[in-house]
Design an enzyme around this catalytic site. Structure first.
Site, mmCIF file in Angstrom:
data_model
loop_
_atom_site.group_PDB
_atom_site.id
_atom_site.type_symbol
_atom_site.label_atom_id
_atom_site.label_comp_id
_atom_site.label_asym_id
_atom_site.label_seq_id
_atom_site.Cartn_x
_atom_site.Cartn_y
_atom_site.Cartn_z
ATOM 1 N N SER A 163 65.055 76.688 -29.469
ATOM 2 C CA SER A 163 63.906 77.143 -30.265
ATOM 3 C C SER A 163 63.087 75.984 -30.808
ATOM 4 O O SER A 163 62.534 76.066 -31.899
ATOM 5 C CB SER A 163 64.393 78.031 -31.403
ATOM 6 O OG SER A 163 65.292 77.311 -32.233
ATOM 7 N N ARG A 208 61.009 56.908 -21.533
ATOM 8 C CA ARG A 208 59.890 57.770 -21.939
ATOM 9 C C ARG A 208 58.846 56.999 -22.735
ATOM 10 O O ARG A 208 59.182 56.214 -23.630
ATOM 11 C CB ARG A 208 60.431 58.911 -22.801
ATOM 12 C CG ARG A 208 59.370 59.807 -23.361
ATOM 13 C CD ARG A 208 60.001 60.924 -24.154
ATOM 14 N NE ARG A 208 60.754 60.409 -25.279
ATOM 15 C CZ ARG A 208 60.274 60.298 -26.505
ATOM 16 N NH1 ARG A 208 59.033 60.644 -26.775
ATOM 17 N NH2 ARG A 208 61.034 59.844 -27.485
ATOM 18 N N ARG A 249 59.177 51.099 -25.450
ATOM 19 C CA ARG A 249 60.353 51.196 -26.319
ATOM 20 C C ARG A 249 61.576 50.455 -25.778
ATOM 21 O O ARG A 249 62.326 49.848 -26.536
ATOM 22 C CB ARG A 249 60.671 52.681 -26.451
ATOM 23 C CG ARG A 249 61.321 53.037 -27.699
ATOM 24 C CD ARG A 249 61.286 54.534 -27.866
ATOM 25 N NE ARG A 249 60.120 54.953 -28.604
ATOM 26 C CZ ARG A 249 59.858 56.212 -28.909
ATOM 27 N NH1 ARG A 249 60.668 57.168 -28.518
ATOM 28 N NH2 ARG A 249 58.791 56.518 -29.610
ATOM 29 N N HIS A 297 66.051 54.319 -29.692
ATOM 30 C CA HIS A 297 64.849 54.035 -30.485
ATOM 31 C C HIS A 297 65.069 52.707 -31.192
ATOM 32 O O HIS A 297 66.108 52.495 -31.814
ATOM 33 C CB HIS A 297 64.583 55.146 -31.502
ATOM 34 C CG HIS A 297 63.199 55.081 -32.070
ATOM 35 N ND1 HIS A 297 62.795 54.087 -32.926
ATOM 36 C CD2 HIS A 297 62.122 55.867 -31.883
ATOM 37 C CE1 HIS A 297 61.519 54.279 -33.243
ATOM 38 N NE2 HIS A 297 61.083 55.351 -32.624
ATOM 39 N N GLU A 341 51.287 54.163 -30.500
ATOM 40 C CA GLU A 341 52.726 53.831 -30.546
ATOM 41 C C GLU A 341 53.013 52.938 -29.352
ATOM 42 O O GLU A 341 52.124 52.650 -28.544
ATOM 43 C CB GLU A 341 53.574 55.106 -30.519
ATOM 44 C CG GLU A 341 53.479 55.902 -31.805
ATOM 45 C CD GLU A 341 54.410 57.095 -31.829
ATOM 46 O OE1 GLU A 341 55.403 57.108 -31.089
ATOM 47 O OE2 GLU A 341 54.119 58.024 -32.586
ATOM 48 N N HIS A 366 68.338 58.023 -29.063
ATOM 49 C CA HIS A 366 67.201 58.818 -29.530
ATOM 50 C C HIS A 366 66.800 59.909 -28.546
ATOM 51 O O HIS A 366 66.568 61.047 -28.951
ATOM 52 C CB HIS A 366 66.028 57.852 -29.746
ATOM 53 C CG HIS A 366 64.768 58.494 -30.218
ATOM 54 N ND1 HIS A 366 64.689 59.191 -31.405
ATOM 55 C CD2 HIS A 366 63.510 58.528 -29.680
ATOM 56 C CE1 HIS A 366 63.448 59.625 -31.579
ATOM 57 N NE2 HIS A 366 62.725 59.255 -30.543
HETATM 58 C C1 SIN Z 1 58.538 57.774 -33.293
HETATM 59 O O1 SIN Z 1 57.819 58.350 -34.109
HETATM 60 O O2 SIN Z 1 58.704 56.563 -33.250
HETATM 61 C C2 SIN Z 1 59.282 58.616 -32.296
HETATM 62 C C3 SIN Z 1 58.350 59.411 -31.508
HETATM 63 C C4 SIN Z 1 58.919 59.642 -30.155
HETATM 64 O O3 SIN Z 1 60.137 59.616 -29.992
HETATM 65 O O4 SIN Z 1 58.118 59.783 -29.234
#
Ligand code: SIN
Length: 593
Positions: A57, A432, A336, A287, A162, A397
């Site tokens: 959900s 990702r 990342r 992360h 980001e 993450h």
């Molecule tokens: C973040 O806000 O750093 C994580 C966002 C994501 O995992 O895409």
């Protein structure tokens, strides 16, 4: 002007599903720990029939449910099954936002390139094209469904950056509470639809085996356990023409993660046991900046969003020096995997267990308005980001791989679909791109609903389930998590991976006859960990989120997807080709690395 959905259906109808990959290479078998054929549980005491059962959900599951209802007509029956209360999944923890092409001057081609570069050669270009070109209209649909994104002074979506993005294209809500706002709006929409039945506190146990008209294995529904009172209590069966898995991630296979406690990989494990193909499951994204709460911290830890760096925050070591400059053209905003590796190297060089995010330059007002969630988490931990450096370290993450799907979310098992983090749609490759995950959940949920509206599978008769059933003792979970964190985490090598394989083997011998939530979850964690670990042992290279110090380079011969599937109680692996990248994409990727 906010984005609109005009013209989307026509564009989408023109895209076709690419032919399945045919050229497959089996890999030598690894002696592995036996896996259960299904979870031991009492026989179903009740049965229900629906058109579509959606398991999960979050953004993907709720979107799939809403879109199925919209596209399959007013008489369609959709059930949403969720393990906790409806809003408890990973979506509500998403901070940074949702990426899409919205800004003046940004283009689909640029977002595609950033996604392919981050994915380190394993993205499926056709899937990325679908994600990026259909994404903006799905963000518009979210707005129509009541999501209140943050707007700039001129009433446009406020957009930030980001890691890995060369443009500002991340929409956010409530500052850093994007997932919570999206979830709020979707839950409200689902609750007002009388054709959607929500079953909370319900754990999916296994997929009901069925057969196609040609005798091929198929999925006929699910078995589940409902904690509750009344007619739906205990173990039951839901027969459905289509099962949509949207169960999210698997972060709980690790000792420290940003994922909530419900992320135990139940959908991945059930799919694996049913014979579904999993793809690229060795790619677990760590992360880079998770709040460091001491070496003894366990479980879900607070995220310090990449958006803090997108707004100007820096990464520094214990001497207060920036260490990303010179490592990548985007420095702190590199993809990342690059940042996570650089942090791990810096920690090793300094002999420390964390580095710092310096966000002091942002000032109190920005912290309060733009990052209220992170400000709160830090202050609860006794750190004031307005005046202090924030200690951070990488933690598990995101599950970049998952249940292999085509562009319509269909798996290799007729009747079974997957979307969101549980799926490997091909958009994430080996790593990702930030904030592409909420987008993936939306876009592929819609495509599943479209496919089902076009061609709904028949209701299939469940077959007698002869698979061997057993359960793991839940007491082994902390040891399993420690093993995976130590030996199959952000940095891997053959010695550690072999040790972890021996460890899982021993843990697999500790079984219980006491069925219940803890044992079902423990067994699912075990199945998922075995698939991740065996795939990490097979992939002898470093690429994206899979970093091995014994095979430190990316290898051309490994520019392949790695598929893992159950064969009896063992796992088998095979390599499959990646869709053909254009020369321009390859060149862009190479120059960015
Ligand atoms: C973040 O806000 O750093 C994580 C966002 C994501 O995992 O895409």
């Amino acid at each position: 002007m906010l984005p609109t959905t005009a013209g989307l259906d026509d564009e989408r109808a023109e895209r076709t599903v690419p032919p399945p990959a045919v050229e497959e290479h089996p890999l030598p078998r690894l002696a592995g720990t036996p896996l259960p054929g299904r979870l031991a549980a009492e026989a179903p005491g009740w049965t229900r029939e629906v058109d579509v059962v959606v398991v999960g959900s979050g953004v993907a599951g709720l979107t799939a449910a809403l879109e199925c209802r919209e596209r399959m007509g007013p008489d369609s029956l959709v059930m949403v099954v969720t393990k906790d209360v409806v809003a408890a999944g990973s979506t509500r923890w998403a901070q940074g936002g949702i990426a899409s092409v919205q800004a003046e001057g940004d283009t689909v081609a640029e977002h595609v390139t950033d996604t392919l570069v981050a994915g380190a050669g394993l993205c499926e270009p056709a899937a990325v094209e679908v994600l990026v070109s259909e994404g903006p209209a799905e963000v518009a649909t979210l707005v129509e469904r009541g999501t209140q994104f943050d707007l700039d002074a001129s009433g446009q979506l406020a957009l930030t950056r980001e890691g890995g993005h060369h443009r500002n294209r991340i929409a956010h809500a409530g500052g850093d509470a994007t997932g919570a706002e999206i979830e709020r709006a979707l839950v409200a929409s689902v609750r007002t639809d009388p054709g959607i039945e929500i079953v909370e506190q319900a754990l999916v146990l296994d997929l009901l085996p069925g057969r196609t008209e040609d005798g091929a294995p198929a999925v006929a529904g699910i078995t589940l356990h409902v904690l509750g009172e009344g007619t739906r209590q205990g173990v039951g069966a839901v027969r459905a023409r289509a099962v949509v898995l949207a169960t999210g991630g698997i972060g709980q296979i690790y000792a420290v993660t940003t994922n909530p406690p419900v992320s135990t990989g139940d959908g991945v494990a059930a799919a694996l046991r049913a014979g579904a193909r999993l793809r690229d499951v060795e790619f677990i994204q760590f992360h880079p900046t998770v709040l460091f709460l001491g070496t003894g911290a366990r479980g879900q830890l607070p995220l310090v969003s990449e958006a803090v760096r997108g707004e100007g925050g820096l990464l520094v070591n214990s001497a207060g020096e920036r260490f990303m400059v010179g490592q990548h053209e985007l420095a702190e905003l590199a993809p990342r995997d690059v940042v996570a590796k650089a942090i791990m190297k810096e920690m090793a060089r300094e002999g420390t267990d964390h580095v710092y995010v310096d966000g002091r330059m942002l000032g109190e007002e920005t912290w309060r308005v733009r990052f209220p969630t992170i400000l709160h988490s830090c202050r609860v931990a006794g750190i004031d980001p307005v005046t202090d450096l924030i200690p951070v370290a990488p933690a598990a993450h995101y599950f970049c791989g998952g249940v292999e799907t085509d562009l319509d979310g269909a798996t290799n098992l007729p009747g079974l679909y997957a979307c969101g983090e549980v799926a490997s749609s091909g958009v994430h490759g080996a790593n990702r791109l930030a904030s592409n995950s909420l987008l993936e959940g939306l876009v592929f949920a819609v495509r599943i609903a479209e496919a089902l509206a076009r061609d709904l599978p028949p209701l299939r008769e469940p077959l007698e389930d002869a698979r061997e059933a057993w359960l793991l003792d839940p007491a082994v979970v902390p040891a399993l998590q420690r093993t995976m964190s130590r030996d199959c985490g952000g940095l891997r090598n053959a010695t550690g991976l072999e040790r972890a394989a021996g460890g899982l083997d021993r843990l697999g011998g500790r079984r219980t006859t006491e069925a219940g939530l803890a044992a079902w979850e423990a067994t699912n964690l075990f199945c998922v960990a075995a698939a991740v670990l065996s795939s990490a042992r097979q992939r002898e290279e470093s690429r994206g989120a899979h970093w091995r110090d014994d095979f430190g380079e990316r290898r051309e011969s490994w520019q392949r997807h790695l598929v893992v599937q159950a064969d009896g109680d063992q796992l088998v692996h095979r390599l499959t080709p990646v869709g053909t990248e254009t020369a321009a994409e390859t060149a862009a990727e190479e120059s960015a690395r």
